[in-house]
Design a protein around this motif. Sequence first.
Motif, PDB file in Angstrom:
ATOM      1  N   LEU A  47       0.828  -1.217   0.008  1.00 55.97           N
ATOM      2  CA  LEU A  47       0.065  -0.056  -0.070  1.00 55.97           C
ATOM      3  C   LEU A  47       0.814   1.190  -0.027  1.00 55.97           C
ATOM      4  O   LEU A  47       1.932   1.296   0.576  1.00 55.97           O
ATOM      5  CB  LEU A  47      -0.914  -0.144   1.315  1.00 55.97           C
ATOM      6  CG  LEU A  47      -1.965  -1.137   1.324  1.00 55.97           C
ATOM      7  CD1 LEU A  47      -2.764  -1.042   2.697  1.00 55.97           C
ATOM      8  CD2 LEU A  47      -3.088  -0.859   0.421  1.00 55.97           C
ATOM      9  N   ASP A  50      -0.316   6.829   2.225  1.00 60.46           N
ATOM     10  CA  ASP A  50      -1.534   7.361   2.548  1.00 60.46           C
ATOM     11  C   ASP A  50      -2.576   6.003   2.465  1.00 60.46           C
ATOM     12  O   ASP A  50      -3.550   6.330   3.437  1.00 60.46           O
ATOM     13  CB  ASP A  50      -2.082   8.331   1.539  1.00 60.46           C
ATOM     14  CG  ASP A  50      -2.902   9.272   2.122  1.00 60.46           C
ATOM     15  OD1 ASP A  50      -2.724   9.794   3.377  1.00 60.46           O
ATOM     16  OD2 ASP A  50      -4.148   9.535   1.451  1.00 60.46           O
ATOM     17  N   GLU A  51      -2.282   5.273   1.604  1.00 65.20           N
ATOM     18  CA  GLU A  51      -3.517   3.998   1.435  1.00 65.20           C
ATOM     19  C   GLU A  51      -3.257   3.246   2.754  1.00 65.20           C
ATOM     20  O   GLU A  51      -4.358   2.633   3.431  1.00 65.20           O
ATOM     21  CB  GLU A  51      -3.240   3.241   0.466  1.00 65.20           C
ATOM     22  CG  GLU A  51      -3.654   3.861  -1.145  1.00 65.20           C
ATOM     23  CD  GLU A  51      -3.311   2.937  -2.090  1.00 65.20           C
ATOM     24  OE1 GLU A  51      -2.190   2.350  -2.104  1.00 65.20           O
ATOM     25  OE2 GLU A  51      -4.024   2.956  -3.025  1.00 65.20           O
ATOM     26  N   VAL A  54      -4.866   5.159   5.640  1.00 64.28           N
ATOM     27  CA  VAL A  54      -6.315   4.718   5.525  1.00 64.28           C
ATOM     28  C   VAL A  54      -6.931   3.626   6.389  1.00 64.28           C
ATOM     29  O   VAL A  54      -7.615   3.609   6.794  1.00 64.28           O
ATOM     30  CB  VAL A  54      -6.908   5.358   4.264  1.00 64.28           C
ATOM     31  CG1 VAL A  54      -8.377   4.993   4.179  1.00 64.28           C
ATOM     32  CG2 VAL A  54      -6.894   6.643   3.800  1.00 64.28           C
ATOM     33  N   ALA A  55      -6.076   2.526   5.883  1.00 63.15           N
ATOM     34  CA  ALA A  55      -6.476   1.012   6.180  1.00 63.15           C
ATOM     35  C   ALA A  55      -6.305   0.986   7.683  1.00 63.15           C
ATOM     36  O   ALA A  55      -7.349   0.627   8.339  1.00 63.15           O
ATOM     37  CB  ALA A  55      -5.714   0.248   5.442  1.00 63.15           C
ATOM     38  N   GLY A 108      -1.808   9.700   7.836  1.00 63.56           N
ATOM     39  CA  GLY A 108      -2.597  10.304   6.785  1.00 63.56           C
ATOM     40  C   GLY A 108      -2.446  11.895   6.359  1.00 63.56           C
ATOM     41  O   GLY A 108      -1.704  12.589   7.017  1.00 63.56           O
TER      42      GLY A 108
END
Length: 308
Positions: A47, A50-51, A54-55, A108
């Motif tokens: 990932l 930023d992904e 978020v996760a 994030g």
Amino acid sequence: MEQQEFRSGSCPQCGHALKVPAELEKFSCMYCGARLTQPELVTQQPLAADEAAVAAYDDAAAQLAGCVTNWRGYQKRITRNDFVAAFSEYEAGCSQVVELLNTGVCAGNAERTALLTQAASRMLDDLAASWKQNARNRHQLEDDKIVVAIFFVPLVRKLQLPISEEFVDILQKQWVARYPKSPFYLGDYDSIANGFRKKFLGLCFITTAVCQAEGKPDDCEELTAFRAFRDGYLRSCPDGPALIDEYYNIAPGIVRCIDLCTDAPASYAAIRETYLAPCYDDIQNGRLERCKQRYTRMVRDLEQQYLS
């Protein structure tokens, strides 16, 4: 003998995980039979930062209510003999969730306050949904509030993460906005744990808290009378020493719950009117056995209200 090299990935047709020799240019999926080549294997890409944030955030937000619902009944362990061990168990079970939330929020690009507000709202929404499912227990909100105030908030603050103080402040304000008649206030682990170490022995712990709330000194006539009653009449009763030890075990937890989970001045005023004023009158007029019975009933009632 050379060790055979393998490539791992997922079948693009059926999604099953596959592990195939790297030397094979073409092969068949063992699950669906699709003919595949090495480049067609679906390999999981790491990932983006930023992904990943978020996760982590989504995962933590989904688990926050579990830091209460999975620990129901722990309000019964807010006693002198058990609180420190109970909190250690709670800390071991819930720290990872709070740390994951911190990771998701801090890593994030979104605005921190907005994310914490959303997380607090998700936590309270999930708790409300659990109360709706458990509608037969009309005390569940109050019991869960004690777990939030005595375990969850002190844990978040004890971890001293970048989000800690802002998150508990947002959570507390949201709770009070939703449930203005059932507020809680921010406490910390050290203050709660140290409260069990104070030497307001047994019977006088609740009386001391009431008198302190009214601004009375520690050597006021009322406290002096109750201490004399404890050390004289009550201790001489066959069950007196056991009662004093029992009060000493549970009374500090009752006081902590009153201070953090209620309108404390109103609660202490009600305790005075309902129990302590009549008890004091009993002492002054020599009705010592009646005072013992009345005070015992007070402790039992408060234990049922806060620690059961």
